[in-house]
Design a protein around this motif. Sequence first.
Motif, PDB file in Angstrom:
ATOM      1  N   TRP A 183       0.809  -1.216   0.000  1.00 30.93           N
ATOM      2  CA  TRP A 183       0.000   0.000   0.000  1.00 30.93           C
ATOM      3  C   TRP A 183       0.850   1.277   0.000  1.00 30.93           C
ATOM      4  N   SER A 194      -3.183   3.576   2.296  1.00 33.86           N
ATOM      5  CA  SER A 194      -3.692   3.044   3.556  1.00 33.86           C
ATOM      6  C   SER A 194      -2.809   3.588   4.668  1.00 33.86           C
ATOM      7  N   VAL A 209      -3.726  -1.003   9.137  1.00 33.24           N
ATOM      8  CA  VAL A 209      -4.485  -0.203   8.185  1.00 33.24           C
ATOM      9  C   VAL A 209      -5.709   0.322   8.892  1.00 33.24           C
ATOM     10  N   GLU A 211      -7.814   2.884   7.709  1.00 35.58           N
ATOM     11  CA  GLU A 211      -8.893   3.100   6.760  1.00 35.58           C
ATOM     12  C   GLU A 211      -8.248   3.424   5.430  1.00 35.58           C
ATOM     13  N   PRO A 212      -8.878   3.063   4.383  1.00 41.92           N
ATOM     14  CA  PRO A 212      -8.295   3.411   3.084  1.00 41.92           C
ATOM     15  C   PRO A 212      -8.278   4.902   2.915  1.00 41.92           C
TER      16      PRO A 212
END
Length: 939
Positions: free
Chosen positions: A439, A517, A899, A901-902
Motif C-alpha cells: 500500500w 492506507s 491499516v 482506513e483506506p
Amino acid sequence: MARTRSNVAAAEAAASSSHKSHGTESLLNVDPNVDFIFEKGVNRPYLLTTSSPELIKKRSNFGTQEYIILAVLVIISFYVRLYGLTYPDSVVFDEVHFGGFARKYILGTYFLDVHPPLAKMLFAAVASIGGFKGDFEFKKIGDKFPSTTPYLMMRQFPALLGVGTIVLCYLTLRHSGVRPIISAATAFLLIIENSNVTISRHILLDSPLIFFIAATVYAWKKFEIQIPFTLDWYKSLLATSIALGLALSSKWVGLFTVAWVGALSAYHLWFLIGDLTVPVKKVWAHAIARATFLLGVPFILYLFFFAIHFQLLVNNSDGSASMSSAFRAGLNGNTIPKNIEANVGLGSTITLRHVGTQGGYLHSHEHYYPTGSKQQQITLYPHLDSNNAWFIEPYQNTTIYNQTFVPLKDGTKVRLRHVNTGRRLHSHDEKPPVSERDWQKEASCYGFTGFNGDANDDWIIEIVPHKTPEGEARETVKALTSIIRLKHAMSGHYLFSSEVKLPEWGFKQQEVTAANSGKRYLTHWYIETNTNPYVKPEQSEIVSYKPLSLWEKFVEIHARMWKTNQGLTAHHVYQSDPSSWPILNRGINYWSRENKQVYFIGNAVTWWSVSGAIVTFAIYAGIQILKWHFGQEIATDKNVFNFNQQAFTYIVGWALHYLPFFIMGRQLFLHHYLPALYFGILVLGHFFEVLVGYITAKSNTLQKVGYATVVGFVVASSLFYLNYSALIYGTPWTRDQCLNSKWLSTWDFDCRNYHESISEYYTSPSVDQAVETTPAPFADEMEKVRETPKIIHQNLAVQDKHQSEDKDPKPEPVVVNDDDKPVNPPPLAVEEIVTPKVEKAQEPSEEEETPGAEEIVEEVPAEVQHAEPVVEEPAVEEPVVEAEPVVEAEPVVEAEPVVEEPIVEEPVVEEPIVEEPVVEEPVVEAEPVVEEPVAEQEA
C-alpha cells in the motif's frame, strides 16, 4: 477471638499501664495492636472501622527510649550513606545526565527528558546554592570534577534523602502495628541494603523518588488510624496528597504510587460501607474528600512544577528540535520563521511541515535512491534549510496566474518543484526503499533541464476540515492554519511519512512515501513558510506562530515524553528482564577506574528474604481463603488480623510497582525494582513482627528464638553489606575476593579490575585499565552529540564548497506565460538558516565505561533521530547530507502496518502517463557518513 466494645476497655487500660511501667525490656514486649471490634447487626456481625484512642496512642506516642533507637538509626545511616562521598571524584553513571540537566537549568537552555522535572530541579537548586555556574559539562563518565563544581554538595542531597527514607521506614512500620525493636531491625536492613546505599550516594533520581514514595506510605499509614474528619485526619490526608505529588513530579513511577493509594482508598471504602455505624452521607463524604485531596493536590503540584520548568528553560538549544515550531517560537534565540504571508497560491515558494511526526520538513537533495527508480531522494528533515523549499506550479505547462494571485483551494491540482535542484515531487508504481508494503509507493524528485514534467508530477491539494479551524482556511489554503493532504492524481495515493528512517545512504532522515492506507494523520501537512510575489498589498495577511499557553505546552511535552519513552527499545548488555529482579540475577556496572569499580547490586540476604516473604504470604493467603470457604474461623487473633491487613496492603504496593514492567516493551534495568523492593522490606518487617508477636509469643523461650532469628537475618545482611562494600564505595578489593564473592555466575562485576593484593594499591600507581565493559545506555549517541559542534562546522564548510564549486546548475524554470514567454519563478524566499548554535552536549560514557541506566534515555527524544543535528536533545548524529546540519538520531520506530482506513477517496484519474526518459544521473560522490554506534538507551 474478636471482642465487642464492652469488654475491650479494661484490656486496653491494662496494656497501657504495662507499656508505661516497663523499662528497657518493655521495648521487646510492647504490644502495638488492639483487638478489633465486631458489633452484632440484624443479619450479620460487622467490623467497626473507627480507630480507638488507645490504638492511636500505641502507634503514635514514642517514649525516650524509642527516640534513642531512632537517633542511633539516623547516626548509622549517616555514616553508611555519607562515608567517602567525595570518591570517586569523577563523574559516575548517570551523573552524566542529571548533573548535565542541573547545568542546563542554571544556564536556562532547553532540553527534553522522559521524566518529570522536580528531582532534576532540586539538584539544580542545590548546585546553584553551592555556587555552580554551569562551567562543567558532565560530559562523560570518568571526567574529573573541577573545584568549581560542588559535586559533593550535590551528592549529599540524595544521601540525606536516603537517611530520611530510613526514618520514614521506621515510622511507617510503627504506625502499621510493628513493635519498636522489630521496626528498628527492619529499618537497619534498609540502611545496609547495598543497592539503596549505592543510588543514594550519586546524583541520580532514584533516591528522591524513593524518599517521596516512603513519605507517601508513612503519611497514608498515619491517615489510616486517625479518627475521620478530625484535624489530624485532614492533616494526614493532605500530607499524603503532597507526598504523592512530589513522587509523581520526580518520575512517572509515582503513578504506580497514586494507583496504590487509590486501591487502598477503595479497600477502605468497602469496609466503611459495611460498617453500619457509619451513615451513608459520611461514606460519600469520605469518598469526596479522598478523591479531592488524593487526585487534585498531586495534579496541581505536578502542573506547578512543569510551569517552573518552562520558566527556567527559556533559551533555544539543540534539545528543542523535537518540539513543534509553535513551542520553539517561544524560546529565546529561536530561528522559527515569523511574519509569514498567509495566502498561499500558484507561484508561492513554500516549506511543508509534517503534522503526524516531528520529522520536520518535506526535503530533497542531490542524492539518489540506490534501489527502485534510483531517482532523487525525498525525506523529512527537522531543520530549516534551503533544500526544504518548493515552488508551486500549475499542473499544466502554461501559466494560469499570469502575474495575478491565484489562491490554492481545496481540490486544486498543482506540481511542486524543488527550488534547489529543479526536479519535481513525483510518485509512480515503484516500491519504497525501506517500507516495502503493497500500500506504499516510492516518492521521489524527478526531472532534468528542459523537461516539462509529466502526469506523475501532479498532486491534488485537499484541506482537512476537522483539523483546520473554521473560516477561510477551510476554503483556501492558509500558511500555518490549513491542514492539508497531497493526493497523487494518477494513483490516488497520499504523500505519507512515519517514523521509519532511511539507512545511511539516506543519512537516517525520515522516509517519505505515497500511500493509500495507513494512519490518516500521517498524511497531514501544513505550510510553514510562504512567499508569493503576486499577492497585492491589500490581499496580504501576515501570520506568525501564536504563543502557546501553559496547558498547550504541558500537553505537547507529555506527548513527546511518552513517545520518547516508548521508543527506548534498543538492546543493552546490562538490561534485565523483570522476571529476574526478585532473584537478583545481575546488577549494573556504574564506574570503573583506578583498579576499582562501583557496581549496582542489591543485598542478596535482604533481597531474597523479601522475595521469599511475598511467595510465602501468597501461599498462606490461599490456604486462609480455602479455610474460610470451608466455614472455619480465620485471623481471630489481633496480631494475625493486623498482619493479614498490613502485609496485604504492602504486597499490593509491591505488585503495583513491579508487575507493570512486564507489559513494557522498552529497555529495563534492575534499579526499576527499587520502589517495589521498599514495599517488600515493609512486608518483611511484618513477617518479623508476627514471628515474635504471635508465632513464638506463647513462651519466653520461643520468643527469644524468634528474636534470635531476626538478629540472624540482620547479622547475615550486615556481613553481605560489608563483604560487597567495595562495590558501593569504590574501595580497594582483591581479585580473589572478587571472584569468591560471585554467588551467582550472572553477577557480572569485572574482577579483572582489581589488583592481586591490597598492598598493590599503595605500592604501585593505579592505572585506568581498558576493561571490556559496555558503555552506558545511549552512550554512543551522547558521544556523537559531543561531536555535534565539530560536525556542524565541517558541514558548513562542505556547504560553502558545494555552493561555490560543485553545485549543479539549476534547471531553468519551465513556467511560461500566455505569450509563450518564459516567466522566471520568484526568488527563493525561504530563510536559509545556519544550524543553530549547539551547546556542547553531555555524554554518558566512553566505550570502555560502565553502562548508564534509565535516565540516559531522558536526554534523547525518540523522534529526533535524523541525519542532521536536532536541537538540544542528546541524540545520535547522522551522516551529513549536502552540508545539512547533523541531526541527532532517534530510535528507529517502524511504520505501523495497521491499516486504519483506506485513504483513497476518489477513483483514480485515467490520464496518459508520459514515459519518463531514462536519464543518466551525474555521479555524486557520497558525503562522508558519520558512523553511528548502536543506540543503547535506557529509562
